[in-house]
Each structure stands twice: as C-alpha cells, then as structure tokens.
Motif scaffolding. Structure first.
Motif, PDB file in Angstrom:
ATOM      1  N   MET A  53     -17.460   3.932   3.088  1.00  0.00           N
ATOM      2  CA  MET A  53     -16.956   2.352   3.322  1.00  0.00           C
ATOM      3  C   MET A  53     -17.520   1.038   2.768  1.00  0.00           C
ATOM      4  SD  MET A  53     -13.703   3.060   4.900  1.00  0.00           S
ATOM      5  CE  MET A  53     -13.206   1.262   5.665  1.00  0.00           C
ATOM      6  N   THR A  56     -17.590  -2.796   2.164  1.00  0.00           N
ATOM      7  CA  THR A  56     -16.831  -3.710   3.533  1.00  0.00           C
ATOM      8  C   THR A  56     -18.242  -3.556   4.888  1.00  0.00           C
ATOM      9  OG1 THR A  56     -14.569  -3.640   2.830  1.00  0.00           O
ATOM     10  CG2 THR A  56     -14.837  -3.588   5.280  1.00  0.00           C
ATOM     11  N   GLY A  78      -3.857  -1.952   5.084  1.00  0.00           N
ATOM     12  CA  GLY A  78      -4.925  -3.085   4.673  1.00  0.00           C
ATOM     13  C   GLY A  78      -5.651  -2.837   6.201  1.00  0.00           C
ATOM     14  N   ASP A  79      -5.545  -1.786   7.206  1.00  0.00           N
ATOM     15  CA  ASP A  79      -5.836  -1.845   8.450  1.00  0.00           C
ATOM     16  C   ASP A  79      -7.003  -0.662   8.162  1.00  0.00           C
ATOM     17  OD1 ASP A  79      -4.013  -3.257   9.556  1.00  0.00           O
ATOM     18  OD2 ASP A  79      -3.449  -1.995  11.019  1.00  0.00           O
ATOM     19  N   ILE A  80      -8.538  -0.964   8.986  1.00  0.00           N
ATOM     20  CA  ILE A  80      -9.200   0.298   8.854  1.00  0.00           C
ATOM     21  C   ILE A  80      -9.278   0.502  10.520  1.00  0.00           C
ATOM     22  CG2 ILE A  80     -11.946   0.046   9.272  1.00  0.00           C
ATOM     23  CD1 ILE A  80     -12.451  -2.551   6.951  1.00  0.00           C
ATOM     24  N   LYS A 101     -11.270   4.782   8.001  1.00  0.00           N
ATOM     25  CA  LYS A 101     -11.570   4.357   6.621  1.00  0.00           C
ATOM     26  C   LYS A 101      -9.662   3.143   6.691  1.00  0.00           C
ATOM     27  CE  LYS A 101     -13.068   8.175   4.688  1.00  0.00           C
ATOM     28  NZ  LYS A 101     -14.770   8.558   4.669  1.00  0.00           N
ATOM     29  N   ARG A 102      -9.880   2.798   5.118  1.00  0.00           N
ATOM     30  CA  ARG A 102      -8.330   2.289   5.037  1.00  0.00           C
ATOM     31  C   ARG A 102      -7.464   2.684   5.507  1.00  0.00           C
ATOM     32  NH1 ARG A 102      -9.392  -3.453   4.276  1.00  0.00           N
ATOM     33  NH2 ARG A 102     -11.426  -3.369   3.467  1.00  0.00           N
ATOM     34  N   GLU A 127      -7.176  -5.429  -4.867  1.00  0.00           N
ATOM     35  CA  GLU A 127      -8.486  -4.617  -3.445  1.00  0.00           C
ATOM     36  C   GLU A 127     -10.011  -5.085  -4.070  1.00  0.00           C
ATOM     37  OE1 GLU A 127      -7.370  -0.651  -2.868  1.00  0.00           O
ATOM     38  OE2 GLU A 127      -8.001  -0.298  -4.623  1.00  0.00           O
ATOM     39  N   TYR A 129     -12.180  -5.388  -1.629  1.00  0.00           N
ATOM     40  CA  TYR A 129     -13.118  -5.221  -1.297  1.00  0.00           C
ATOM     41  C   TYR A 129     -13.329  -3.950  -1.518  1.00  0.00           C
ATOM     42  CZ  TYR A 129      -8.384  -3.122   0.024  1.00  0.00           C
ATOM     43  OH  TYR A 129      -7.105  -2.372  -0.105  1.00  0.00           O
ATOM     44  N   ASP A 153     -13.348   2.504   1.327  1.00  0.00           N
ATOM     45  CA  ASP A 153     -13.286   1.285   0.529  1.00  0.00           C
ATOM     46  C   ASP A 153     -14.476   1.059  -1.431  1.00  0.00           C
ATOM     47  OD1 ASP A 153     -11.074  -1.020   1.583  1.00  0.00           O
ATOM     48  OD2 ASP A 153     -13.491  -1.328   2.501  1.00  0.00           O
ATOM     49  N   ARG A 175      -7.801   0.290  15.941  1.00  0.00           N
ATOM     50  CA  ARG A 175      -8.399  -0.127  14.997  1.00  0.00           C
ATOM     51  C   ARG A 175      -9.835  -1.083  14.832  1.00  0.00           C
ATOM     52  NH1 ARG A 175      -4.954  -5.277  12.303  1.00  0.00           N
ATOM     53  NH2 ARG A 175      -6.607  -6.044  10.911  1.00  0.00           N
TER      54      ARG A 175
END
Length: 189
Positions: A53, A56, A78-80, A101-102, A127, A129, A153, A175
């Motif tokens: 990741m 981030t 977009g939520d991790i 993960k995202r 993206e 990020y 990421d 989350r």
C-alpha cells in the motif's frame, strides 16, 4: 470487639484485599468487557505487514479498522479496506491472515488496466496516491454482484485482484479509518 471486626481480622489476606478493592476490580472487569466488545463488533487495531500500500501506508503502520462502516453504507471506490484471505489464496496464506487494499471497482463496474493507467467504466482513474503506474495489462472485467475489485497502491508490488480475481463482500472485515502509529504519521487514512 464487634463480630464484624472479628470477621475482618480472621479473614484471609486475599479476602480482605478483595473486600477493600472490590470496586476497583469491578471497574477493571467492566473495562475489559467493554474493550472486548469494541474489538469484536466496532473497531480493532491492525498493522500493515507489507509494502503493497505504499506510499499511502507503510510496513509497520498501525491502524484502527472500523467494523461498522459497511453495516450502515456500501463499500465505495477509493475506500481502503481490511479483509480476510480470499479463497483463491488460502493455500498460500493462513486463514486468519488479513489483507489491506483499496477498492477500485464495485459490483457492476468495468475495470481494466492499460498503458500504465487503471480504467473504471472506460474512464482513467486519477490516482495521485499510487507509488508508480502499473506495468501490466488487464483486459476489461465486469465486477460481479456482491464482489469487489481491489488493488494495492504499490501497483507493481501488490498481490491483489489483478492477480487472484474478485473479492467477495463477505470477506470484508472493515474500513481502515485512522493511523495511530507511528506518531509522526498519525491521522485519518
């Protein structure tokens, strides 16, 4: 000497300590029960075991995972998220191994990777990020009902949906919300 005074003198030491500290012991038991309930049903701490990741999240970061997030809403692009080992990987990882993960694609959406870009419904994702653009190609795939397409990421060093497929909704633990360690990187994710 009253009988009460005589009983307290004759009582074993542990009983006298218990009686004098009973309220403190009750508070400790209540606090432990609350902590257990919070961890099981509401939020729990997790650590990041790999560099998948980056940038981030870094290896060793400690996070609070919100387990209630998806009881009141749906996972979104977009939520991790933190999730249990997908069935496709259970031979390679322990069953209790958690991944982070995202979310890139939600049910019904079309995901592809081409020329260093991730596309969602044929539109390139912005993206800012990611560690670097993906160096692989993924033909368009429609995300099935009750499943998600997830990616790290650090696109070129992540064991994610581009390798093993879609993530079942049932596998989602919660989350990622807040990084509490290291202190110099504390804050919301």
């Amino acid at each position: 000497m009253t009988s009460k005074e005589q009983n307290s003198i004759e009582a074993p030491l542990w009983l006298r300590v218990w009686r004098s500290q009973q309220e403190n012991f009750q508070l400790i038991v209540i606090a432990l029960c609350l902590a257990l309930l919070i961890r099981v049903f509401i939020a729990e701490p997790r650590y990041i075991p790999s560099d998948s990741m980056l940038p981030t999240l870094h290896m060793g970061d400690r996070l609070v995972v919100d387990k209630l997030a998806y009881r009141f809403g749906q996972p979104a692009t977009g939520d991790i998220i933190v999730f249990e080992t997908p069935e496709q990987l259970q031979g390679n990882y322990a069953k209790d191994q958690a991944f982070i993960k995202r979310i890139i694609g939600t049910p019904g959406e079309l995901v592809s990777v081409s020329k260093g870009k991730v596309y969602l419904n044929n539109q390139p994702l912005k993206e800012d990020y990611i560690a670097e653009p993906p160096e692989y190609r993924l033909l368009p795939q429609q995300v099935p009902e009750h499943e998600f397409f997830v990616m790290g990421d650090n696109r070129n060093d992540s064991n994610d949906s581009h390798v093993w497929g879609f993530l079942p909704e049932n596998n989602i633990i919660g989350r990622a919300r807040f990084r509490f360690w290291p202190l110099n990187r504390i804050g919301f994710v």
